[in-house]
Motif scaffolding. Structure first.
Motif, PDB file in Angstrom:
ATOM      1  N   PHE A 298      -9.598  41.761  27.210  1.00  0.00           N
ATOM      2  CA  PHE A 298      -8.598  40.832  26.660  1.00  0.00           C
ATOM      3  C   PHE A 298      -7.375  41.613  26.181  1.00  0.00           C
ATOM      4  O   PHE A 298      -7.502  42.695  25.623  1.00  0.00           O
ATOM      5  CB  PHE A 298      -9.172  40.043  25.469  1.00  0.00           C
ATOM      6  CG  PHE A 298     -10.194  39.011  25.863  1.00  0.00           C
ATOM      7  CD1 PHE A 298     -11.458  39.400  26.297  1.00  0.00           C
ATOM      8  CD2 PHE A 298      -9.892  37.661  25.824  1.00  0.00           C
ATOM      9  CE1 PHE A 298     -12.399  38.449  26.683  1.00  0.00           C
ATOM     10  CE2 PHE A 298     -10.826  36.705  26.200  1.00  0.00           C
ATOM     11  CZ  PHE A 298     -12.086  37.096  26.633  1.00  0.00           C
TER      12      PHE A 298
ATOM     13  N   LEU B 119      -4.914  31.661  27.187  1.00  0.00           N
ATOM     14  CA  LEU B 119      -5.957  30.787  26.630  1.00  0.00           C
ATOM     15  C   LEU B 119      -5.331  29.753  25.693  1.00  0.00           C
ATOM     16  O   LEU B 119      -5.667  28.567  25.737  1.00  0.00           O
ATOM     17  CB  LEU B 119      -6.975  31.618  25.839  1.00  0.00           C
ATOM     18  CG  LEU B 119      -7.985  32.437  26.638  1.00  0.00           C
ATOM     19  CD1 LEU B 119      -8.697  33.430  25.718  1.00  0.00           C
ATOM     20  CD2 LEU B 119      -8.996  31.528  27.323  1.00  0.00           C
TER      21      LEU B 119
ATOM     22  N   GLN C 252      -4.968  25.493  25.787  1.00  0.00           N
ATOM     23  CA  GLN C 252      -5.419  24.648  24.678  1.00  0.00           C
ATOM     24  C   GLN C 252      -4.305  23.735  24.194  1.00  0.00           C
ATOM     25  O   GLN C 252      -4.526  22.565  23.913  1.00  0.00           O
ATOM     26  CB  GLN C 252      -5.859  25.535  23.496  1.00  0.00           C
ATOM     27  CG  GLN C 252      -7.175  26.210  23.690  1.00  0.00           C
ATOM     28  CD  GLN C 252      -8.320  25.224  23.656  1.00  0.00           C
ATOM     29  OE1 GLN C 252      -8.532  24.537  22.672  1.00  0.00           O
ATOM     30  NE2 GLN C 252      -9.058  25.142  24.751  1.00  0.00           N
TER      31      GLN C 252
ATOM     32  N   GLU D 116      -3.624  32.159  33.605  1.00  0.00           N
ATOM     33  CA  GLU D 116      -3.368  30.731  33.761  1.00  0.00           C
ATOM     34  C   GLU D 116      -3.427  29.954  32.433  1.00  0.00           C
ATOM     35  O   GLU D 116      -4.378  30.138  31.688  1.00  0.00           O
ATOM     36  CB  GLU D 116      -4.427  30.152  34.708  1.00  0.00           C
ATOM     37  CG  GLU D 116      -3.932  29.025  35.531  1.00  0.00           C
ATOM     38  CD  GLU D 116      -4.886  28.748  36.694  1.00  0.00           C
ATOM     39  OE1 GLU D 116      -5.976  29.349  36.750  1.00  0.00           O
ATOM     40  OE2 GLU D 116      -4.525  27.928  37.525  1.00  0.00           O
TER      41      GLU D 116
ATOM     42  N   ILE E  92      -8.532  36.426  18.104  1.00  0.00           N
ATOM     43  CA  ILE E  92      -7.652  35.604  18.950  1.00  0.00           C
ATOM     44  C   ILE E  92      -8.114  34.161  18.972  1.00  0.00           C
ATOM     45  O   ILE E  92      -7.348  33.257  19.269  1.00  0.00           O
ATOM     46  CB  ILE E  92      -7.555  36.148  20.396  1.00  0.00           C
ATOM     47  CG1 ILE E  92      -8.939  36.172  21.073  1.00  0.00           C
ATOM     48  CG2 ILE E  92      -6.917  37.509  20.427  1.00  0.00           C
ATOM     49  CD1 ILE E  92      -8.875  36.448  22.573  1.00  0.00           C
ATOM     50  N   ASP E  93      -9.394  33.912  18.643  1.00  0.00           N
ATOM     51  CA  ASP E  93      -9.914  32.543  18.684  1.00  0.00           C
ATOM     52  C   ASP E  93      -9.209  31.645  17.672  1.00  0.00           C
ATOM     53  O   ASP E  93      -9.098  30.441  17.884  1.00  0.00           O
ATOM     54  CB  ASP E  93     -11.422  32.523  18.435  1.00  0.00           C
ATOM     55  CG  ASP E  93     -11.818  33.225  17.147  1.00  0.00           C
ATOM     56  OD1 ASP E  93     -11.446  34.403  16.985  1.00  0.00           O
ATOM     57  OD2 ASP E  93     -12.492  32.593  16.309  1.00  0.00           O
TER      58      ASP E  93
ATOM     59  N   VAL F  46      -5.792  30.364  18.992  1.00  0.00           N
ATOM     60  CA  VAL F  46      -6.048  29.630  20.243  1.00  0.00           C
ATOM     61  C   VAL F  46      -6.734  28.291  19.968  1.00  0.00           C
ATOM     62  O   VAL F  46      -6.356  27.264  20.531  1.00  0.00           O
ATOM     63  CB  VAL F  46      -6.905  30.483  21.205  1.00  0.00           C
ATOM     64  CG1 VAL F  46      -7.407  29.639  22.376  1.00  0.00           C
ATOM     65  CG2 VAL F  46      -6.108  31.672  21.720  1.00  0.00           C
ATOM     66  N   LEU F  47      -7.720  28.280  19.087  1.00  0.00           N
ATOM     67  CA  LEU F  47      -8.478  27.046  18.860  1.00  0.00           C
ATOM     68  C   LEU F  47      -7.873  26.188  17.756  1.00  0.00           C
ATOM     69  O   LEU F  47      -7.969  24.964  17.794  1.00  0.00           O
ATOM     70  CB  LEU F  47      -9.938  27.374  18.539  1.00  0.00           C
ATOM     71  CG  LEU F  47     -10.688  28.118  19.659  1.00  0.00           C
ATOM     72  CD1 LEU F  47     -12.117  28.417  19.241  1.00  0.00           C
ATOM     73  CD2 LEU F  47     -10.675  27.323  20.958  1.00  0.00           C
TER      74      LEU F  47
ATOM     75  N   CYS G 284     -15.163  27.094  25.085  1.00  0.00           N
ATOM     76  CA  CYS G 284     -14.176  26.237  24.410  1.00  0.00           C
ATOM     77  C   CYS G 284     -12.752  26.559  24.824  1.00  0.00           C
ATOM     78  O   CYS G 284     -11.829  25.805  24.473  1.00  0.00           O
ATOM     79  CB  CYS G 284     -14.356  26.238  22.890  1.00  0.00           C
ATOM     80  SG  CYS G 284     -14.514  27.815  22.112  1.00  0.00           S
ATOM     81  N   ALA G 285     -12.531  27.628  25.562  1.00  0.00           N
ATOM     82  CA  ALA G 285     -11.218  27.896  26.177  1.00  0.00           C
ATOM     83  C   ALA G 285     -11.463  28.886  27.309  1.00  0.00           C
ATOM     84  O   ALA G 285     -12.319  29.771  27.177  1.00  0.00           O
ATOM     85  CB  ALA G 285     -10.237  28.483  25.167  1.00  0.00           C
ATOM     86  N   VAL G 286     -10.726  28.738  28.407  1.00  0.00           N
ATOM     87  CA  VAL G 286     -10.927  29.654  29.534  1.00  0.00           C
ATOM     88  C   VAL G 286      -9.621  29.807  30.298  1.00  0.00           C
ATOM     89  O   VAL G 286      -8.828  28.872  30.403  1.00  0.00           O
ATOM     90  CB  VAL G 286     -12.070  29.158  30.462  1.00  0.00           C
ATOM     91  CG1 VAL G 286     -11.773  27.785  31.046  1.00  0.00           C
ATOM     92  CG2 VAL G 286     -12.352  30.170  31.566  1.00  0.00           C
TER      93      VAL G 286
ATOM     94  N   ALA H 272     -12.755  34.029  28.490  1.00  0.00           N
ATOM     95  CA  ALA H 272     -13.086  32.775  27.797  1.00  0.00           C
ATOM     96  C   ALA H 272     -13.355  33.002  26.320  1.00  0.00           C
ATOM     97  O   ALA H 272     -13.601  34.130  25.872  1.00  0.00           O
ATOM     98  CB  ALA H 272     -14.321  32.144  28.443  1.00  0.00           C
ATOM     99  N   LEU H 273     -13.295  31.917  25.575  1.00  0.00           N
ATOM    100  CA  LEU H 273     -13.838  31.886  24.223  1.00  0.00           C
ATOM    101  C   LEU H 273     -15.081  31.016  24.290  1.00  0.00           C
ATOM    102  O   LEU H 273     -15.032  29.894  24.801  1.00  0.00           O
ATOM    103  CB  LEU H 273     -12.827  31.301  23.235  1.00  0.00           C
ATOM    104  CG  LEU H 273     -11.528  32.092  23.055  1.00  0.00           C
ATOM    105  CD1 LEU H 273     -10.589  31.363  22.094  1.00  0.00           C
ATOM    106  CD2 LEU H 273     -11.821  33.502  22.541  1.00  0.00           C
TER     107      LEU H 273
ATOM    108  N   VAL I  70     -13.795  23.947  30.298  1.00  0.00           N
ATOM    109  CA  VAL I  70     -14.108  23.799  28.883  1.00  0.00           C
ATOM    110  C   VAL I  70     -15.288  22.832  28.762  1.00  0.00           C
ATOM    111  O   VAL I  70     -15.349  21.819  29.457  1.00  0.00           O
ATOM    112  CB  VAL I  70     -12.880  23.263  28.111  1.00  0.00           C
ATOM    113  CG1 VAL I  70     -13.265  22.866  26.695  1.00  0.00           C
ATOM    114  CG2 VAL I  70     -11.778  24.314  28.085  1.00  0.00           C
TER     115      VAL I  70
END
Lengths: 381, 135
Positions: free
Chosen positions: A139, A147, A151, A199, A244-245, A248-249, B55-57, B76-77, B100
């Motif tokens: 990563f 990513l 989202q 992407e 990083i989550d 991103v989330l 949950c993310a890719v 991915a996460l 996802v």
């Protein structure tokens, strides 16, 4: 009360500068800032740089730059705080002025990227993430941004192509900045033709890595010679839990929100009073989150605001008025100081064709460690 | 990568090991020495089962140095069944099929081979449940 006055600024051209090394660039920018206030001899020097350690370049540039500039005996500090290095260097200099026994301190941000191939640069940047659990598993910041962009599109239900308006805003201003790396407007067709990185993030969503250095010369505020110099009114740095989550989330940057609140409170200034902004735009995703986390757009609305022209000179919240990292060029350790130097020019009324009318206050924010660290400064006349 | 660093990370690369707070029960990944929730220092090592959900890719086309031979790869996460989120590559799945919400299981794969004379580092990736890993 002001924290310091900015009595000199210097900037090198950004781009590929094959004939200049790390210290050459730093000396050019630092020398230019000193030239603006020849009567002032700084006794402190803080140099911000993000990648020198990972790329095998001079890892203690402040000490060597002091010699190069002939500053004599000084306190010289090198700062490496990922892409927030420039902001952290300025904040460190303010601390030196406050209790380091210095009257004037020179701040230089510098980066030398063009000697390294792109994949090695991205690996060096990846060492600004968790080097074991993220960088070590393939990563990097561009991948994290890819990513996040996916989202963002899914969560807010926005058209992916709306991201175009962020880099387009930066390029629109860079086209009128002779020192910019990408001094041209970005058409939608060019944006759509851009190659995929991770992407849906493409090359055109990324700020281009480049060489460059910028400098500001600080003096203690309240000196008898104080005149019309731009002042640092507020300064704040906040680091929150890494990973990083989280950006991103959660699609938010709490460090950014908190550091803006603290810097504004210290400055006794409201966000709506700010005339121009420099927001960290290492890529389109982090730029959108930063805009929303600072409070310049509601969650999920940054792209629409950009499409409406709100971030262009003449809009509600002018930003990246010299091209931002996206189009002025992103020299990571220097970018935070470029942001400050460019904001000083705005407040002096020296921003040329991109001048914001009656610019009185500027807010500058640089982010590091994929948004886990945010450093914010408020500048005013 | 230095051989000593690869050696030191062996255990945590081959199993998903995080921390569990004995004070408040908070589960963490990666490992920590103090609980961010209740500040307790009574933390125990916690191995995760290794099942979770994407949950993310993203499909990666431009990789950092050392990972170029795997391009295009899926980054991915993964939210583990126990709660924490892990950043990892997906394997044994076509990019077009990685979505996802997909259920995945931890598998051990080659992560990076550092040139012809550097160490070959193995570690966790995630495969669709029932494909490469445990059911």
């Amino acid at each position: 009360m002001a924290l310091a006055e900015i009595v000199g600024v210097g900037r090198t051209r950004t781009g590929e500068q094959w004939d200049l090394g790390l210290l050459d660039l730093a000396a050019e920018a630092g020398g230019a800032a000193l030239d603006e206030a020849r009567s002032i001899a700084p006794s402190g020097l803080v140099v911000g740089n993000a990648l020198h350690g990972a790329l095998g370049d001079q890892r203690n540039p402040a000490t060597y730059l002091a010699s190069r500039l002939g500053l004599g005996p000084v306190e010289a500090i090198s700062v490496a705080d990922d892409e927030a290095s420039g902001g952290t260097a300025l904040r460190s200099a303010l601390a030196l002025l406050a209790f380091g026994g210095h009257e004037a301190v020179l701040v230089v941000g510098v980066e030398k990227t063009c000697d390294s191939p792109p994949d090695e640069l991205e690996a060096a940047r990846a060492s600004g993430l968790d080097v074991v659990r993220e960088g070590g598993f393939g990563f990097g910041p561009a991948i994290a941004a890819g990513l996040g962009m996916g989202q963002y599109v899914a969560r807010f239900g926005v058209d992916r192509d709306l991201f175009y308006h962020l880099p387009a805003t930066a390029h629109h201003h860079a086209a009128r900045n002779p020192l910019a790396f990408f001094a041209w407007t970005l058409t939608f067709e060019q944006y759509k033709r851009s190659g995929m990185v991770a992407e849906p993030l493409t090359v055109c969503d990324q700020a281009p890595m480049c060489d460059g250095a910028a400098a500001v010369l600080l003096r203690k505020a309240g000196s008898s010679r104080s005149g019309s110099h731009v002042k640092v009114l507020g300064s704040s740095s906040v680091s929150v839990t890494t990973g990083i989550d989280r950006p991103v989330l959660d699609l938010a940057l709490p460090a950014s929100t908190m550091s803006v609140a603290k810097a504004l409170s210290q400055s006794k200034v409201a966000l709506d009073e700010i005339s121009c902004f420099e927001v960290h735009d290492a890529n389109s995703f982090i730029a959108a989150l930063a805009i929303e986390s600072i409070g310049l757009a509601d969650a999920g609305q940054a792209l629409l605001s950009a499409e409406l022209g709100e971030f262009r000179v003449g809009g509600t919240y002018p930003m990246w008025t010299f091209g931002g990292n996206k189009a002025r060029g992103h020299a990571p350790g220097a970018s935070g100081v470029y942001q400050v130097a460019e904001s000083v020019l705005q407040l002096r009324g020296d921003a040329g064709e991109n001048q914001v009318q009656d610019a009185r206050l500027a807010l500058v924010q640089s982010l590091g460690s994929f948004g886990a660290t945010a450093v914010t400064h408020v500048l005013g006349q | 990568m230095q051989i000593a660093r690869a050696w030191r990370q062996q255990a945590s690369n081959l199993r998903l090991i995080g921390s569990e707070c004995r004070g408040c029960g908070q589960l963490m990944f990666p490992e920590r020495v103090r609980c961010p929730k209740c500040r307790s220092v009574e933390l125990a090592s916690h191995p995760y089962v290794g099942r979770g959900e994407v949950c993310a890719v993203t499909t990666v086309y431009e990789a950092p140095h050392g990972f170029g031979d795997q391009v295009p790869y899926l980054a991915a996460l993964v939210r583990l069944e126990e709660g924490p989120v892990v950043a990892a590559m997906l394997t044994d799945v076509d990019p077009a099929d990685a979505t996802v919400g997909m259920r995945v299981t931890m598998v051990t794969r080659r992560i990076i081979a550092d040139g012809s004379d550097g160490p070959i580092v193995y570690g966790y990736k995630f495969a669709p449940e029932g494909e490469g890993g445990q059911p």
